[in-house]
Design a protein around this motif. Structure first.
Motif, PDB file in Angstrom:
ATOM      1  N   THR A  70       0.831  -1.196   0.000  1.00  0.00           N
ATOM      2  CA  THR A  70       0.000   0.000   0.000  1.00  0.00           C
ATOM      3  C   THR A  70       0.873   1.256   0.000  1.00  0.00           C
ATOM      4  OG1 THR A  70      -1.643  -1.233   1.251  1.00  0.00           O
ATOM      5  CG2 THR A  70      -1.909   1.150   1.188  1.00  0.00           C
ATOM      6  N   GLU A  71       1.972   1.228   0.772  1.00  0.00           N
ATOM      7  CA  GLU A  71       2.880   2.377   0.819  1.00  0.00           C
ATOM      8  C   GLU A  71       3.514   2.636  -0.545  1.00  0.00           C
ATOM      9  OE1 GLU A  71       3.459  -0.282   2.979  1.00  0.00           O
ATOM     10  OE2 GLU A  71       2.462   0.543   4.734  1.00  0.00           O
ATOM     11  N   ALA A  72       3.918   1.566  -1.220  1.00  0.00           N
ATOM     12  CA  ALA A  72       4.529   1.705  -2.545  1.00  0.00           C
ATOM     13  C   ALA A  72       3.509   2.208  -3.562  1.00  0.00           C
ATOM     14  CB  ALA A  72       5.113   0.376  -3.002  1.00  0.00           C
ATOM     15  N   GLN A  73       2.272   1.746  -3.446  1.00  0.00           N
ATOM     16  CA  GLN A  73       1.226   2.240  -4.342  1.00  0.00           C
ATOM     17  C   GLN A  73       1.003   3.731  -4.122  1.00  0.00           C
ATOM     18  OE1 GLN A  73      -2.247  -0.236  -3.871  1.00  0.00           O
ATOM     19  NE2 GLN A  73      -1.131  -2.092  -4.446  1.00  0.00           N
ATOM     20  N   TYR A  74       1.108   4.160  -2.871  1.00  0.00           N
ATOM     21  CA  TYR A  74       0.980   5.580  -2.563  1.00  0.00           C
ATOM     22  C   TYR A  74       2.138   6.362  -3.205  1.00  0.00           C
ATOM     23  CZ  TYR A  74       0.859   9.936   0.051  1.00  0.00           C
ATOM     24  OH  TYR A  74       0.830  11.256   0.386  1.00  0.00           O
ATOM     25  N   ILE A  75       3.340   5.805  -3.140  1.00  0.00           N
ATOM     26  CA  ILE A  75       4.506   6.458  -3.753  1.00  0.00           C
ATOM     27  C   ILE A  75       4.311   6.576  -5.261  1.00  0.00           C
ATOM     28  CG2 ILE A  75       6.953   6.104  -4.323  1.00  0.00           C
ATOM     29  CD1 ILE A  75       7.297   5.007  -1.462  1.00  0.00           C
ATOM     30  N   MET A  76       3.767   5.536  -5.878  1.00  0.00           N
ATOM     31  CA  MET A  76       3.610   5.531  -7.337  1.00  0.00           C
ATOM     32  C   MET A  76       2.388   6.323  -7.801  1.00  0.00           C
ATOM     33  SD  MET A  76       6.284   4.027  -8.296  1.00  0.00           S
ATOM     34  CE  MET A  76       5.963   3.843 -10.042  1.00  0.00           C
ATOM     35  N   ARG A  88       9.830  11.262 -14.290  1.00  0.00           N
ATOM     36  CA  ARG A  88       9.251  10.175 -13.490  1.00  0.00           C
ATOM     37  C   ARG A  88      10.261   9.668 -12.467  1.00  0.00           C
ATOM     38  NH1 ARG A  88       7.332   8.085 -18.453  1.00  0.00           N
ATOM     39  NH2 ARG A  88       8.994   6.559 -18.385  1.00  0.00           N
ATOM     40  N   VAL A  89      11.489   9.427 -12.929  1.00  0.00           N
ATOM     41  CA  VAL A  89      12.531   8.926 -12.031  1.00  0.00           C
ATOM     42  C   VAL A  89      12.766   9.922 -10.899  1.00  0.00           C
ATOM     43  CG1 VAL A  89      15.006   8.400 -11.866  1.00  0.00           C
ATOM     44  CG2 VAL A  89      13.660   7.482 -13.754  1.00  0.00           C
ATOM     45  N   TYR A  90      12.835  11.200 -11.235  1.00  0.00           N
ATOM     46  CA  TYR A  90      13.054  12.234 -10.219  1.00  0.00           C
ATOM     47  C   TYR A  90      11.930  12.237  -9.193  1.00  0.00           C
ATOM     48  CZ  TYR A  90      13.476  16.794  -8.051  1.00  0.00           C
ATOM     49  OH  TYR A  90      13.568  17.802  -7.138  1.00  0.00           O
ATOM     50  N   ARG A  91      10.687  12.186  -9.656  1.00  0.00           N
ATOM     51  CA  ARG A  91       9.538  12.221  -8.739  1.00  0.00           C
ATOM     52  C   ARG A  91       9.503  10.988  -7.828  1.00  0.00           C
ATOM     53  NH1 ARG A  91       8.905  17.173  -8.527  1.00  0.00           N
ATOM     54  NH2 ARG A  91       8.254  18.172 -10.435  1.00  0.00           N
ATOM     55  N   ILE A  92       9.790   9.824  -8.403  1.00  0.00           N
ATOM     56  CA  ILE A  92       9.777   8.602  -7.592  1.00  0.00           C
ATOM     57  C   ILE A  92      10.900   8.651  -6.556  1.00  0.00           C
ATOM     58  CG2 ILE A  92      10.055   6.087  -7.633  1.00  0.00           C
ATOM     59  CD1 ILE A  92       8.737   6.187 -10.459  1.00  0.00           C
TER      60      ILE A  92
END
Length: 163
Positions: A70-76, A88-92
């Protein structure tokens, strides 16, 4: 998270892409990585990324596949797949840096042999280069060698003339 590697970001993107409806198998993850970045990272870097992300609770093993927590889905969330790849790379990376470092989860990773087989199968599925692609690759390699030789021997590129 402490140190964020490019392979971490690539793996998050690949699992996001491959596990839309069900947990992604290692073969599906490798194909997704190749779709995002045709030049695959080494097996060791991918295995390390699995360990890093899963130990922080971002990648989970479910059955025979992998999915995002769930945390990773929030990050993405909010990362547009249509935006520039560098953006995209910068934001992630920015979101991963803000993620609390809770490295107390049990790390999961694919069996190294399974990852090797998936990479070999993906490489075997790539069609051979055409004559034009071979010519362009050889031409690019010659340019790189010339640049390296010029740099090694202290020769600058073509001198510029002013008008």
């Amino acid at each position: 998270m402490q140190q964020i590697h490019d392979a971490d970001v690539l793996l998050l993107q690949a699992i996001t892409l491959a596990s839309k409806r069900k947990p992604a198998t290692i073969d599906e993850v490798v194909v997704a990585v190749a779709m995002i970045q045709p030049r695959l990272p080494t097996e060791a870097k991918l295995l390390e990324a699995f360990v890093r992300l899963s130990s922080h609770g971002l990648v989970l093993a479910q059955g025979e596949g992998y999915t995002l927590s769930t945390e990773a889905q929030y990050i993405m969330a909010g990362i547009s797949p249509k935006s520039d790849a560098n953006e995209r790379v910068y934001r992630i990376k920015e979101k991963l840096a803000a993620h609390p470092s809770a490295g107390d989860q049990t790390p999961v990773q694919p069996i190294p042999l399974d990852l090797s087989k998936a990479i070999i199968a993906w490489r075997a599925s790539i069609p051979p280069l055409t004559k034009t692609e071979k010519f362009e690759a050889r031409k690019e390699k010659e340019k790189e060698i010339t640049r390296a030789n010029n740099k090694a021997f202290g020769r600058p590129g073509r001198p510029r003339t002013s008008h």
